[in-house]
Design a protein around this motif. Structure first.
Motif, PDB file in Angstrom:
ATOM      1  N   ASP A  65       0.812  -1.210   0.000  1.00  0.00           N
ATOM      2  CA  ASP A  65       0.000   0.000   0.000  1.00  0.00           C
ATOM      3  C   ASP A  65       0.851   1.269   0.000  1.00  0.00           C
ATOM      4  OD1 ASP A  65       0.998   0.204   2.524  1.00  0.00           O
ATOM      5  OD2 ASP A  65      -0.927   0.299   3.551  1.00  0.00           O
ATOM      6  N   ASN A 118       6.534   2.761  18.125  1.00  0.00           N
ATOM      7  CA  ASN A 118       5.461   2.066  17.412  1.00  0.00           C
ATOM      8  C   ASN A 118       5.552   2.425  15.933  1.00  0.00           C
ATOM      9  OD1 ASN A 118       3.548   2.784  20.234  1.00  0.00           O
ATOM     10  ND2 ASN A 118       3.907   0.712  19.562  1.00  0.00           N
ATOM     11  N   LYS A 177      12.710   2.986  11.256  1.00  0.00           N
ATOM     12  CA  LYS A 177      12.726   2.749   9.808  1.00  0.00           C
ATOM     13  C   LYS A 177      14.130   2.379   9.348  1.00  0.00           C
ATOM     14  CE  LYS A 177       8.601   5.249   8.665  1.00  0.00           C
ATOM     15  NZ  LYS A 177       7.763   4.222   9.330  1.00  0.00           N
TER      16      LYS A 177
HETATM   17  N1  LIG Z   1       0.331  -5.325   6.213  1.00  0.00           N
HETATM   18  C1  LIG Z   1       0.669  -4.035   6.191  1.00  0.00           C
HETATM   19  N2  LIG Z   1       0.301  -3.249   5.174  1.00  0.00           N
HETATM   20  C2  LIG Z   1       0.635  -1.960   5.133  1.00  0.00           C
HETATM   21  N3  LIG Z   1       1.364  -1.324   6.063  1.00  0.00           N
HETATM   22  C3  LIG Z   1       1.762  -2.040   7.107  1.00  0.00           C
HETATM   23  C4  LIG Z   1       1.444  -3.424   7.242  1.00  0.00           C
HETATM   24  N4  LIG Z   1       1.976  -3.877   8.393  1.00  0.00           N
HETATM   25  C5  LIG Z   1       2.602  -2.830   8.951  1.00  0.00           C
HETATM   26  N5  LIG Z   1       2.483  -1.715   8.174  1.00  0.00           N
HETATM   27  C6  LIG Z   1       3.054  -0.393   8.457  1.00  0.00           C
HETATM   28  O1  LIG Z   1       4.469  -0.503   8.406  1.00  0.00           O
HETATM   29  C7  LIG Z   1       5.072   0.234   9.450  1.00  0.00           C
HETATM   30  C8  LIG Z   1       5.925  -0.666  10.314  1.00  0.00           C
HETATM   31  O2  LIG Z   1       5.086  -1.599  10.971  1.00  0.00           O
HETATM   32  P1  LIG Z   1       5.631  -2.635  12.026  1.00  0.00           P
HETATM   33  O3  LIG Z   1       4.497  -3.507  12.412  1.00  0.00           O
HETATM   34  O4  LIG Z   1       6.847  -3.299  11.487  1.00  0.00           O
HETATM   35  O5  LIG Z   1       6.034  -1.688  13.257  1.00  0.00           O
HETATM   36  P2  LIG Z   1       6.606  -2.080  14.675  1.00  0.00           P
HETATM   37  O6  LIG Z   1       7.932  -1.454  14.816  1.00  0.00           O
HETATM   38  O7  LIG Z   1       6.551  -3.545  14.867  1.00  0.00           O
HETATM   39  O8  LIG Z   1       5.579  -1.325  15.644  1.00  0.00           O
HETATM   40  P3  LIG Z   1       4.948  -1.781  17.056  1.00  0.00           P
HETATM   41  O9  LIG Z   1       5.931  -1.432  18.101  1.00  0.00           O
HETATM   42  O10 LIG Z   1       3.707  -0.927  17.182  1.00  0.00           O
HETATM   43  O11 LIG Z   1       4.654  -3.247  16.972  1.00  0.00           O
HETATM   44  C9  LIG Z   1       3.938   0.904  10.202  1.00  0.00           C
HETATM   45  O12 LIG Z   1       3.808   2.218   9.729  1.00  0.00           O
HETATM   46  C10 LIG Z   1       2.719   0.081   9.855  1.00  0.00           C
HETATM   47  O13 LIG Z   1       1.564   0.883   9.866  1.00  0.00           O
END
Ligand SMILES: Nc1ncnc2c1ncn2[C@@H]1O[C@H](COP(=O)(O)OP(=O)(O)OP(=O)(O)O)[C@@H](O)[C@H]1O
Ligand SMILES: Nc1ncnc2c1ncn2[C@@H]1O[C@H](COP(=O)(O)OP(=O)(O)OP(=O)(O)O)[C@@H](O)[C@H]1O
Ligand SMILES: [Mg+2]
Ligand SMILES: [Mg+2]
Lengths: 203, 267, 313, 313
Positions: D15, D39, D214
Motif C-alpha cells: 500500500d 510504534n 525505519k
Molecule cells: N500489512 C501491512 N500493510 C501496510 N502497512 C503495514 C502493514 N503492516 C505494517 N504496516 C506499516 O508498516 C510500518 C511498520 O510496521 P511494524 O508492524 O513493522 O512496526 P513495529 O515497529 O513492529 O511497531 P509496534 O511497536 O507498534 O509493533 C507501520 O507504519 C505500519 O503501519
C-alpha cells in the motif's frame, strides 16, 4: 431456516445433491491453492460466527445467511467454504441435517457463485457512480438469498404436494431476510472498498 | 460463547473407546439408512436403537435433549402444517379456507407421515452425539484424514474449527464495546447498519489475522501438509462394534425392501 | 458521593470458572484508582460488571454507580455515567472513519448533531489526534489506536472512566503521552479506574491501589499497598523499581521510613532528607551491609543477578 | 561466524508504506540483542525478513542467516536456523491441541517420531508448561499462551531465536519467569533477538541494543546505547528507571562515570564506589544541586512531577 433437516426431501433430491456438490467441490478445490487454506479457513470461521448472530428486524428474528457475502469476497472458493461451514454447523449446532448437507450446500453455494459473477462483471461496467461496490454488493447479497430460498421452495414443492404450502410459507417468511442480506452485503462491500479493497473478489 | 459438542468427550464408554474412523463411518451409515426409510415402524425401531447408542455413550440425555429442542422447533411446522393442508380437497375434510389456501384435515395417514418426518429428523441429529460427541473434535477431524478425505478439506475443517472460537470471542468483545457505548439493538435500519459495519470489521481483522497465521505456519516449516503424531488403531472390538451398527443399518434397508412392517402401503 | 460501590460481587463464567468472589470496595468521586492483579485475576471481568455488561443473578444489586444500582437491561444508558476503554483498541474501532467511531457514543446517547461534532473535535484534541476525523481507523499505528479508543469514550463525557491496560504495547513516548492524558483527566475531576501491569506507572496515575486476585486482597493508598510487599509478592506483583532500589539504599544506611515510588519522588525525598540532615547524607558499608543488600534484592526474587552490569567500567 | 547479516535492506508495503530503509547490521553467534524503536518503526517487519516471509525484489540478497542468503522460496527450510515468535500468541497456536502445536515444527522438519515426542516434552518443560500436551490452546490464559508460543519455536531447536514483544501483557511474575526463560536460552548459547518496549527488562536480557526507526539509528552495547540519551529521546525511547535515578544522584554529588541500569547493578555500583571511596559515600546539597536535579529530571520530559510522592510522610 434455509437449512433443510433430514427426512423431509425426496431421497432422489438429496442424493443428487451430494453428487452435484461433490463435483463442484472437486472442481473448486482444484482451483484452490494449499497456501489459501489458512486464509479461507479464517474467513469461513468468520462467516460461521457472523451467521450465528440473531437479529431482530421488525417483527421477525432472523440470522444472517451470508452466502452472497461469501461469494463477493471469496469468489469460486466460496463453495468449499460454505460446505465446511454447513458441515460444522450441522455437527456443532445441529442446524440442518446430515443427509441434506449436499443439497444445502447447493442451495447456498450456487447462488453464492452467481453473486460472485454478478459482482465481478458488474464492477466492470462504468456506471459513472462512485461506490459501485455498494450497488453490486446489495444486488449480489439480495439475489443470493432470494435464489437460495427459491431453490429451497422448489425442492420442497417437488418433494410432494404436502409440501407445497410449506414451500410458500418458507418463501414468504424469507422476504425480510432477503432485504436485510441485501442491505448488509451492500454496506459491507462499501466498507471493505474503503478499508480493505483486496478482500473483495474481482478476479 | 459457543458451547461445545465435545463437552463429554472425556467420559469413558464403549462408544468413546471405539476407533473414531470406524465409529464415524458406521454411525453415518446408520443415519443415511434411517433417513432413507419410509416406514413409521422401522423409523421408530431406528430411533430406539439410536437412544440405546446414546445411552451406551453415557452422554447425558439432558444435554442431547437440549440440543434436540432446536431441531424440533424447525421441523414442528411440518408436523402442524402437513396434516391440515393439501392442494385439492379430495383427500380430506375441509376445515377452513382463507386467502385462497384451503385448510383441510387428511386423517391419520397424514399424521403418521408427519410423525415419521419429525422422528427421522430427530433420530439423525441424535446420532450425531455418539458419533461426534464421544471424542474431542480435533481427534474427529484427524479421523477424517484417516478416512482419506481430501487433505485441503480436512485442513479447512481443522483451522475453521480452531478459529471459530477465537473469532467468536472477538465478536463478543465487539458487542460489549458497542453496548458500553450506548448501543442497543433495535429492529431498525440504524441497528442493521451498525451491526453490518461491526461484522465487516470482524472480516477485515480475520483477513489480516489469516496473513499472520500463515506467516507463523510458514516459519514453522509448513510446506502444504499438516501432519500430526496422533495414530489410530482398530482392534477386534472396534470391528465388532462397526459390524453391529453397520449391520443394523443394512438390516433396516432389507426390512424396508422386503415390505415387512408395512402398515399402510404407499408411504 | 460514592462513584462506584461494589458490594459482595460474585461471578462465575458459564463454563464454571469462578472469576470473582466476594469482591467489595467503594470508590469516591474524583479518586483515581489502580486495579492490579496477576493474569487471570478477574480484573477485566470486574470492569465489565461496572456498566452491567456482565451480571449474575446471585449478585443482582452488587454494583452501584453514582448511587444507583446497575441494571443489566440498561447498559445502553450507562455511558453517561461510566465509560469503559477495552484493552484491545481494535475491539473499539469498527467504523471506517475515526470521526464516525468517536461520534458513535454520543449519537447513541441522543446528543444533538452540532454538539456531537464539537465533542468529536474536543475528544480528538484531548488525546492528541486533532484533525484525524477522516482517517481510516484501521490504518492507524498501535499507539494512535490506543488513543483513538480513549477518544471514543471521552466523547460520551462520562463521569467515571475505566481503562483496561491502557499502556500495554506502547512505546515509551506514547506511554508517557498516555499517562499525561490520564493525568489531565484526573485533573479535570474525572473518577478513574485503571487496570495495569505497569507498576512503574502507578505512582504517576493513581492515589489508591486495589489488588485483586479473584477477591480483593489489598486496598489502600498507593504507598500503603506498595509497602505490603508480602501480599504483593503472593499475588505475583512487584513494587516500582525505585522503591526496590531505596530498600537497597536503606541497607547502606540511608535514613528514610517511607520509600519513594518514582524518580521524581526519589529526588524530592533525597532533598528533604538532606535538608533535615544538615545538608548532607552519609552512606557507608558496615558489618551487615552485604547481607542486608542481598536480602533487599532477594525479596523481589523475580529478578536475577546480572554479572555485566555494575555501572563500573 | 555471523548469525545474522542484514545489508541495505529496504521494504515498502504494497500500500506504499515505507517500513524499512537501508537497514544494515551484523549479529554474531551467541549474542543477545534487543531491538527497540517506536510504534511503527518497522521492528516486526524486519523480523519477518529474517526467514524470508517478507521480501522484496529490490533487496534480494539483503539478509544472510548463518552465512547463507535467505531464499524466500525456502522459508520452510529456515526453522532449523531461525525460529520466530510472533507478538500475538493466538497467531502461533493454530492446532487443536497444544502438543500438536509444539510438534508442528519438528514434524515439518522431518524429525523422527520419538525425537519429536522428546522435543515436545522438553520444550514444554523449559517454558514451565510440563504436562500441557493435551490442553486446548484457546482455553489457556494470556501468560500461558505466550509461553506456549515460545515452546512451539524451541521444539524446532533453532540456532537463532527471534521474539516479538515477549513480555507484553504479562503480570510481573510471569514477566520475570519469561525473562528467566530467555536468560536460560542465552546461557545455552542461542543467539537471541528480542523486540521490546520494556526498557527495564533490556539490561537483564541483552548485551547489545539496536535502535530502529525505519533505519538503524543506534547500535552498540546496552550501556553505550543507553548513554546516548539524545538519540533515544529522538526515537521516542527511554533509559531504564535506575539509570534515570542515578543521573539525579550524580547531581547530588554521587561520584560515578558509568550509570548502572538495573537494581542489582546499582547495588553493586554503590558497593564498589564505597570500597573505592574508603567505605563511605557523601551526598550533599550544593549551590547548583537544585538546578542539576531538575535538569536530570527534565531530560526525560515524558515524566511529570507528582506532588504526593516524595516518600516523606
Ligand atoms: N500489512 C501491512 N500493510 C501496510 N502497512 C503495514 C502493514 N503492516 C505494517 N504496516 C506499516 O508498516 C510500518 C511498520 O510496521 P511494524 O508492524 O513493522 O512496526 P513495529 O515497529 O513492529 O511497531 P509496534 O511497536 O507498534 O509493533 C507501520 O507504519 C505500519 O503501519
Ligand atoms: N469468556 C470466558 N469464559 C470462561 N472463562 C473466562 C472467560 N473470560 C475469562 N475467563 C476466565 O476468568 C478468569 C478471569 O479472567 P479475566 O480476563 O478477568 O482476567 P484478568 O485479570 O483481566 O487477566 P489479564 O491480566 O490476563 O488480562 C480467568 O481465569 C479466565 O481464564
Ligand atoms: Mg484483562
Ligand atoms: Mg510490532
Amino acid at each position: 431456516m434455509v437449512h433443510i433437516s433430514d427426512g423431509i426431501l425426496d431421497p432422489l433430491l438429496w442424493e443428487s445433491g451430494w453428487v452435484i456438490t461433490a463435483i463442484i467441490l472437486a472442481y473448486t478445490l482444484s482451483k484452490m491453492k494449499i497456501e489459501d487454506v489458512p486464509k479461507l479457513s479464517v474467513i469461513t470461521a468468520a462467516v460461521f460466527v457472523a451467521s450465528l448472530i440473531h437479529f431482530q428486524f421488525g417483527p421477525t428474528s432472523v440470522h444472517f445467511i451470508l452466502n452472497g457475502f461469501a461469494g463477493v469476497t471469496l469468489g469460486l472458493l466460496a463453495y468449499p467454504c460454505i460446505f465446511v461451514a454447513l458441515v460444522l454447523q450441522c455437527f456443532l449446532f445441529q442446524h440442518g441435517g446430515v443427509t441434506t448437507i449436499g443439497i444445502n450446500t447447493i442451495n447456498m453455494g450456487v447462488p453464492a457463485l452467481l453473486a460472485y459473477l454478478l459482482f465481478k462483471y458488474g464492477m466492470r461496467f462504468d456506471l459513472g457512480i462512485k461506490q459501485k461496490e455498494i450497488l453490486f454488493g446489495t444486488l449480489g447479497g439480495g439475489i443470493a438469498v432470494a435464489l437460495a430460498v427459491l431453490f429451497l421452495s422448489i425442492e420442497l414443492a417437488t418433494t410432494g404436494e404436502e409440501f407445497f404450502e410449506v414451500a410458500i410459507f418458507v418463501a414468504t417468511a424469507h422476504i425480510p431476510i432477503i432485504a436485510i442480506e441485501a442491505i448488509f452485503t451492500g454496506i459491507t462491500a462499501g466498507f471493505l472498498a474503503t478499508v480493505q479493497p483486496e478482500l473483495l473478489c474481482r478476479r | 460463547m459457543i458451547s461445545e459438542i465435545d463437552r463429554y468427550a472425556g467420559l469413558s464408554s464403549p462408544i468413546h473407546r471405539w476407533d473414531p474412523r470406524l465409529r464415524i463411518v458406521s454411525i453415518l451409515a446408520l443415519i443415511f439408512s434411517v433417513v432413507l426409510l419410509y416406514n413409521l415402524t422401522l423409523v421408530t425401531i431406528g430411533m430406539i436403537f439410536s437412544i440405546i447408542l446414546v445411552y451406551l455413550s453415557k452422554i447425558p440425555f439432558s444435554f442431547v435433549l437440549d440440543r434436540l429442542k432446536l431441531v424440533f422447533v424447525l421441523v414442528l411446522p411440518f408436523f402442524l402444517i402437513i396434516p391440515f393442508t393439501t392442494m385439492g380437497t379430495d383427500t380430506g375434510v375441509e376445515i377452513a379456507r382463507f386467502y385462497g389456501i384451503t385448510l383441510s384435515y387428511r386423517g391419520i395417514e397424514a399424521v403418521g407421515f408427519a410423525a415419521m418426518i419429525v422422528l427421522k429428523a430427530l433420530t439423525s441429529v441424535m446420532l450425531i452425539f455418539p458419533m461426534i460427541g464421544t471424542s474431542r473434535m480435533d481427534i474427529t477431524i484427524k479421523a477424517l484424514e484417516g478416512l482419506h478425505l481430501p487433505n485441503k478439506l480436512v485442513q479447512m475443517f481443522a483451522f475453521t474449527y480452531r478459529y471459530i472460537f477465537v473469532l467468536d470471542d472477538e465478536f463478543v468483545r465487539t458487542e460489549r464495546s458497542l453496548a458500553s457505548r450506548g448501543f442497543k439493538r433495535r429492529g431498525d435500519l440504524y441497528t442493521l447498519t451498525t451491526v453490518s459495519k461491526a461484522i465487516a470489521m470482524l472480516f477485515v481483522k480475520s483477513y489480516e489475522r489469516a496473513d499472520r497465521v500463515f506467516y507463523a505456519m510458514r516459519s514453522k516449516g509448513y510446506s502444504g501438509k499438516v501432519v500430526t503424531l496422533h495414530e489410530f488403531d482398530s482392534g477386534r472390538q472396534d470391528w465388532i462394534n462397526a459390524i453391529a451398527v453397520f449391520g443394523f443399518a443394512v438390516l433396516l434397508q432389507v426390512a424396508a425392501m422386503s415390505g415387512a412392517f408395512s402398515i399402510y402401503g404407499g408411504i | 458521593m460514592a462513584a462506584i460501590r461494589v458490594h459482595d460481587l460474585n461471578y462465575t463464567y458459564p463454563d464454571g470458572t469462578a472469576a470473582l468472589r466476594n469482591v467489595s470496595f467503594v470508590i469516591e468521586e474524583g479518586e483515581s484508582v489502580a486495579l492490579v492483579g496477576p493474569n487471570g485475576a478477574g480484573k477485566s471481568t470486574l470492569l465489565l460488571h461496572l456498566n452491567g455488561i456482565l451480571h449474575s443473578t446471585e449478585s443482582r444489586e452488587a454494583v452501584e454507580i453514582l448511587s444507583e444500582t446497575v441494571d443489566p437491561k440498561k447498559v445502553h444508558k450507562m455511558p453517561k455515567k461510566i465509560g469503559i476503554v477495552f484493552q484491545n483498541p481494535d475491539d473499539m474501532l469498527f467504523m471506517p472513519l475515526l470521526g464516525d467511531d468517536v461520534a458513535f457514543g454520543p449519537i447513541n446517547l441522543g446528543v444533538a448533531k452540532e454538539e456531537v461534532k464539537r465533542r468529536v473535535k474536543d475528544s480528538l484534541d484531548l488525546v492528541g489526534l486533532a484533525g484525524y476525523e477522516e482517517r481510516v481507523s484501521h490504518h492507524l499505528s498501535g499507539g494512535e489506536k490506543k488513543r483513538a479508543a480513549i477518544a471514543t469514550v471521552l466523547s460520551m463525557e462520562p463521569e467515571i472512566i475505566a481503562l483496561d491496560e491502557p499502556t500495554a504495547n506502547l512505546d515509551p513516548k506514547s506511554r508517557a503521552e498516555l499517562i499525561d492524558i490520564l493525568r489531565r483527566l484526573k485533573g479535570a475531576g474525572k473518577t478513574l479506574i485503571i487496570i495495569t501491569h505497569d507498576v512503574n506507572a502507578i505512582p504517576e496515575l493513581a492515589d489508591r491501589v486495589i489488588v485483586l486476585d479473584k477477591t480483593v486482597v489489598a486496598d489502600g493508598t498507593t504507598r500503603e499497598v506498595f509497602s505490603d510487599t508480602e501480599t504483593l509478592l503472593a499475588a505475583g506483583l512487584e513494587v516500582p523499581t525505585i522503591m526496590q532500589f531505596f530498600e537497597v539504599l536503606q541497607a547502606f544506611g540511608y535514613p528514610c521510613d517511607v520509600l519513594p515510588l518514582s524518580v521524581e519522588g526519589a529526588a524530592r525525598n533525597l532533598t528533604q532528607t538532606m535538608e533535615e540532615g544538615a545538608g548532607h547524607i552519609h552512606l557507608h558499608l558496615h558489618e551487615h551491609t552485604h547481607r542486608e543488600v542481598n536480602s533487599a534484592l532477594g525479596k523481589y526474587r523475580h529478578h536475577h543477578r546480572i554479572a555485566a552490569d555494575s555501572g563500573h567500567p
